[in-house]
Design a protein around this motif. Structure first.
Motif, PDB file in Angstrom:
ATOM      1  N   GLY A 105       0.831  -1.198   0.000  1.00 28.89           N
ATOM      2  CA  GLY A 105       0.000   0.000   0.000  1.00 28.89           C
ATOM      3  C   GLY A 105       0.866   1.249   0.000  1.00 28.89           C
ATOM      4  N   PRO A 106       0.215   2.421   0.026  1.00 29.49           N
ATOM      5  CA  PRO A 106       0.966   3.676   0.003  1.00 29.49           C
ATOM      6  C   PRO A 106       1.813   3.835   1.248  1.00 29.49           C
ATOM      7  CG  PRO A 106      -1.357   4.051   0.500  1.00 29.49           C
ATOM      8  CD  PRO A 106      -1.233   2.617   0.107  1.00 29.49           C
ATOM      9  N   SER A 107       3.005   4.414   1.039  1.00 25.05           N
ATOM     10  CA  SER A 107       3.912   4.607   2.164  1.00 25.05           C
ATOM     11  C   SER A 107       3.420   5.730   3.055  1.00 25.05           C
ATOM     12  CB  SER A 107       5.318   4.944   1.652  1.00 25.05           C
ATOM     13  OG  SER A 107       5.276   6.114   0.867  1.00 25.05           O
ATOM     14  N   LYS A 108       3.743   5.614   4.312  1.00 25.12           N
ATOM     15  CA  LYS A 108       3.354   6.612   5.286  1.00 25.12           C
ATOM     16  C   LYS A 108       4.596   7.321   5.806  1.00 25.12           C
ATOM     17  CE  LYS A 108      -0.722   4.045   6.855  1.00 25.12           C
ATOM     18  NZ  LYS A 108      -1.403   3.446   8.026  1.00 25.12           N
ATOM     19  N   THR A 109       4.538   8.635   5.801  1.00 24.99           N
ATOM     20  CA  THR A 109       5.651   9.435   6.287  1.00 24.99           C
ATOM     21  C   THR A 109       5.457   9.704   7.768  1.00 24.99           C
ATOM     22  OG1 THR A 109       5.862  10.498   4.130  1.00 24.99           O
ATOM     23  CG2 THR A 109       6.937  11.577   6.015  1.00 24.99           C
ATOM     24  N   THR A 110       6.447   9.303   8.545  1.00 25.40           N
ATOM     25  CA  THR A 110       6.381   9.524   9.986  1.00 25.40           C
ATOM     26  C   THR A 110       7.504  10.459  10.400  1.00 25.40           C
ATOM     27  OG1 THR A 110       7.747   7.568  10.382  1.00 25.40           O
ATOM     28  CG2 THR A 110       5.355   7.263  10.442  1.00 25.40           C
ATOM     29  N   SER A 111       7.216  11.306  11.333  1.00 25.54           N
ATOM     30  CA  SER A 111       8.212  12.256  11.816  1.00 25.54           C
ATOM     31  C   SER A 111       9.091  11.592  12.866  1.00 25.54           C
ATOM     32  CB  SER A 111       7.516  13.479  12.427  1.00 25.54           C
ATOM     33  OG  SER A 111       8.467  14.358  12.989  1.00 25.54           O
ATOM     34  N   SER A 112      10.402  11.825  12.744  1.00 29.40           N
ATOM     35  CA  SER A 112      11.331  11.264  13.714  1.00 29.40           C
ATOM     36  C   SER A 112      11.492  12.172  14.926  1.00 29.40           C
ATOM     37  CB  SER A 112      12.697  11.033  13.053  1.00 29.40           C
ATOM     38  OG  SER A 112      13.218  12.257  12.541  1.00 29.40           O
ATOM     39  N   ILE A 113      10.887  13.361  14.883  1.00 27.04           N
ATOM     40  CA  ILE A 113      10.991  14.305  15.988  1.00 27.04           C
ATOM     41  C   ILE A 113       9.763  14.118  16.878  1.00 27.04           C
ATOM     42  CG2 ILE A 113      11.151  16.727  16.667  1.00 27.04           C
ATOM     43  CD1 ILE A 113      12.384  17.304  13.948  1.00 27.04           C
ATOM     44  N   LEU A 114       9.992  13.611  18.062  1.00 27.10           N
ATOM     45  CA  LEU A 114       8.907  13.355  18.996  1.00 27.10           C
ATOM     46  C   LEU A 114       8.861  14.466  20.034  1.00 27.10           C
ATOM     47  CD1 LEU A 114       9.455   9.523  19.585  1.00 27.10           C
ATOM     48  CD2 LEU A 114       7.847  10.626  18.022  1.00 27.10           C
ATOM     49  N   PRO A 115       7.664  14.811  20.509  1.00 29.84           N
ATOM     50  CA  PRO A 115       7.581  15.847  21.534  1.00 29.84           C
ATOM     51  C   PRO A 115       8.224  15.385  22.829  1.00 29.84           C
ATOM     52  CG  PRO A 115       5.456  14.769  21.219  1.00 29.84           C
ATOM     53  CD  PRO A 115       6.353  14.277  20.128  1.00 29.84           C
ATOM     54  N   THR A 116       8.816  16.343  23.528  1.00 30.84           N
ATOM     55  CA  THR A 116       9.469  16.028  24.796  1.00 30.84           C
ATOM     56  C   THR A 116       8.420  15.828  25.878  1.00 30.84           C
ATOM     57  OG1 THR A 116      11.385  17.341  24.151  1.00 30.84           O
ATOM     58  CG2 THR A 116      11.141  16.834  26.499  1.00 30.84           C
ATOM     59  N   VAL A 117       8.492  14.696  26.540  1.00 27.15           N
ATOM     60  CA  VAL A 117       7.552  14.377  27.608  1.00 27.15           C
ATOM     61  C   VAL A 117       8.342  14.262  28.903  1.00 27.15           C
ATOM     62  CG1 VAL A 117       5.855  12.728  28.484  1.00 27.15           C
ATOM     63  CG2 VAL A 117       6.013  13.180  26.016  1.00 27.15           C
ATOM     64  N   THR A 118       8.003  15.126  29.861  1.00 28.18           N
ATOM     65  CA  THR A 118       8.686  15.097  31.148  1.00 28.18           C
ATOM     66  C   THR A 118       8.003  14.088  32.060  1.00 28.18           C
ATOM     67  OG1 THR A 118       9.249  17.419  30.916  1.00 28.18           O
ATOM     68  CG2 THR A 118       9.400  16.479  33.131  1.00 28.18           C
ATOM     69  N   VAL A 119       8.782  13.198  32.617  1.00 26.23           N
ATOM     70  CA  VAL A 119       8.256  12.195  33.532  1.00 26.23           C
ATOM     71  C   VAL A 119       9.008  12.346  34.856  1.00 26.23           C
ATOM     72  CG1 VAL A 119       7.895   9.745  33.995  1.00 26.23           C
ATOM     73  CG2 VAL A 119       7.691  10.620  31.659  1.00 26.23           C
ATOM     74  N   ASN A 120       8.274  12.733  35.920  1.00 25.48           N
ATOM     75  CA  ASN A 120       8.893  12.870  37.238  1.00 25.48           C
ATOM     76  C   ASN A 120       8.464  11.707  38.131  1.00 25.48           C
ATOM     77  OD1 ASN A 120       6.250  13.513  37.969  1.00 25.48           O
ATOM     78  ND2 ASN A 120       6.605  15.721  37.836  1.00 25.48           N
ATOM     79  N   ALA A 121       8.656  11.865  39.424  1.00 22.13           N
ATOM     80  CA  ALA A 121       8.327  10.780  40.358  1.00 22.13           C
ATOM     81  C   ALA A 121       6.841  10.451  40.372  1.00 22.13           C
ATOM     82  CB  ALA A 121       8.796  11.166  41.766  1.00 22.13           C
ATOM     83  N   ALA A 122       6.013  11.406  39.993  1.00 19.12           N
ATOM     84  CA  ALA A 122       4.572  11.174  39.954  1.00 19.12           C
ATOM     85  C   ALA A 122       4.106  10.633  38.612  1.00 19.12           C
ATOM     86  CB  ALA A 122       3.830  12.464  40.281  1.00 19.12           C
ATOM     87  N   GLY A 123       5.040  10.515  37.629  1.00 16.37           N
ATOM     88  CA  GLY A 123       4.673  10.062  36.289  1.00 16.37           C
ATOM     89  C   GLY A 123       4.179  11.174  35.410  1.00 16.37           C
ATOM     90  N   CYS A 124       4.240  12.420  35.896  1.00 19.10           N
ATOM     91  CA  CYS A 124       3.789  13.574  35.112  1.00 19.10           C
ATOM     92  C   CYS A 124       4.896  14.039  34.169  1.00 19.10           C
ATOM     93  CB  CYS A 124       3.398  14.717  36.041  1.00 19.10           C
ATOM     94  SG  CYS A 124       1.855  14.410  36.943  1.00 19.10           S
ATOM     95  N   SER A 125       4.564  14.569  33.041  1.00 16.88           N
ATOM     96  CA  SER A 125       3.206  14.850  32.583  1.00 16.88           C
ATOM     97  C   SER A 125       2.667  13.787  31.628  1.00 16.88           C
ATOM     98  CB  SER A 125       3.196  16.208  31.883  1.00 16.88           C
ATOM     99  OG  SER A 125       4.108  16.167  30.787  1.00 16.88           O
ATOM    100  N   ALA A 126       3.365  12.638  31.567  1.00 19.99           N
ATOM    101  CA  ALA A 126       2.954  11.575  30.648  1.00 19.99           C
ATOM    102  C   ALA A 126       1.592  11.000  31.028  1.00 19.99           C
ATOM    103  CB  ALA A 126       4.010  10.469  30.631  1.00 19.99           C
TER     104      ALA A 126
END
Length: 227
Positions: A105-126
């Motif tokens: 099927g048609p190829s899909k373009t995916t971005s290699s730049i992922l948003p930064t997700v901060t994960v602390n002791a509480a698991g935030c903000s993920a």
């Protein structure tokens, strides 16, 4: 007799074209002694020397030239065949890849730049906005709030030290399960870091009656509201 001799003498004396040839006694070749103007000895053809030449060129040079031309011609032909096979192989590979891609099927373009997700002791903000289901107190489910304070009508008692956000929310559920509770817990806030009041760090505050979500005001907070 004397008359013949006298005529012969006269004829000889009166014939200036007659040359008295002197014969060299040391030359045995009689033909060479016939005339001082005899023809020179002809060139003798050397068969052994002629057999080593081809069109006047030494035969070894001819052989070397023929071998060199054969090697050169073989290299050109071999290189042409190799290039043709290489291009054919590449074209076959490209066609196979194209056929494989067409089946997928048609190829899909995916971005290699992922948003930064901060994960602390509480698991935030993920884990912000996700639901925590208390296993210790079934039926108590909380929506997790990151970097948000809960401004409640009142707090249920002072802060309690807990090691995790889940343990803080379980305290809220335990309060509601307690028959002697004064107020039902509507939610809880766990303070990871508070530059305003450092003694509140790692403290869990239970909220009662009603609450409003407000800014954390530079503090690192995590909490949950009972669903």
């Amino acid at each position: 007799m004397d008359g013949r001799l006298s005529r012969s003498y006269r004829n000889s004396a009166n014939a200036p074209e007659v040359v008295d040839l002197q014969i060299d006694p040391f030359i045995n070749n009689a033909d060479a002694q016939k005339s001082p103007f005899s023809s020179p000895i002809p060139y003798q053809y050397n068969q052994s020397t002629a057999s080593k030449l081809t069109y006047g060129i030494p035969r070894i040079l001819v052989y070397v030239f023929v071998v060199f031309m054969c090697l050169l011609l073989g290299g050109v032909i071999g290189g042409s065949i190799g290039r043709a096979l290489f291009h054919k192989s590449n074209r076959s590979t490209m066609l196979a890849v194209t056929a494989t891609n067409s089946t997928l099927g048609p190829s899909k373009t995916t971005s290699s730049i992922l948003p930064t997700v901060t994960v602390n002791a509480a698991g935030c903000s993920a884990n912000n906005g996700s639901t925590y289901v208390s296993s210790a107190y079934p039926g108590s489910n909380f929506v997790i709030l990151c970097d948000t304070d809960i401004q409640a009508t009142t707090n249920i008692g002072p802060g309690q030290f807990t090691y995790t956000l889940e343990a803080c929310l379980d305290e809220c559920a335990r309060n509601n399960d307690n028959a002697t509770r004064m107020y039902p817990c509507i939610g809880a806030i766990w303070v990871l870091s508070s530059p305003i009041i450092p003694t509140n760090n790692m403290q869990c505050f239970l909220k009662a009656l009603s609450g409003t979500q407000v800014s954390a005001k530079g503090q690192i907070l995590a909490g949950g509201l009972l669903l």
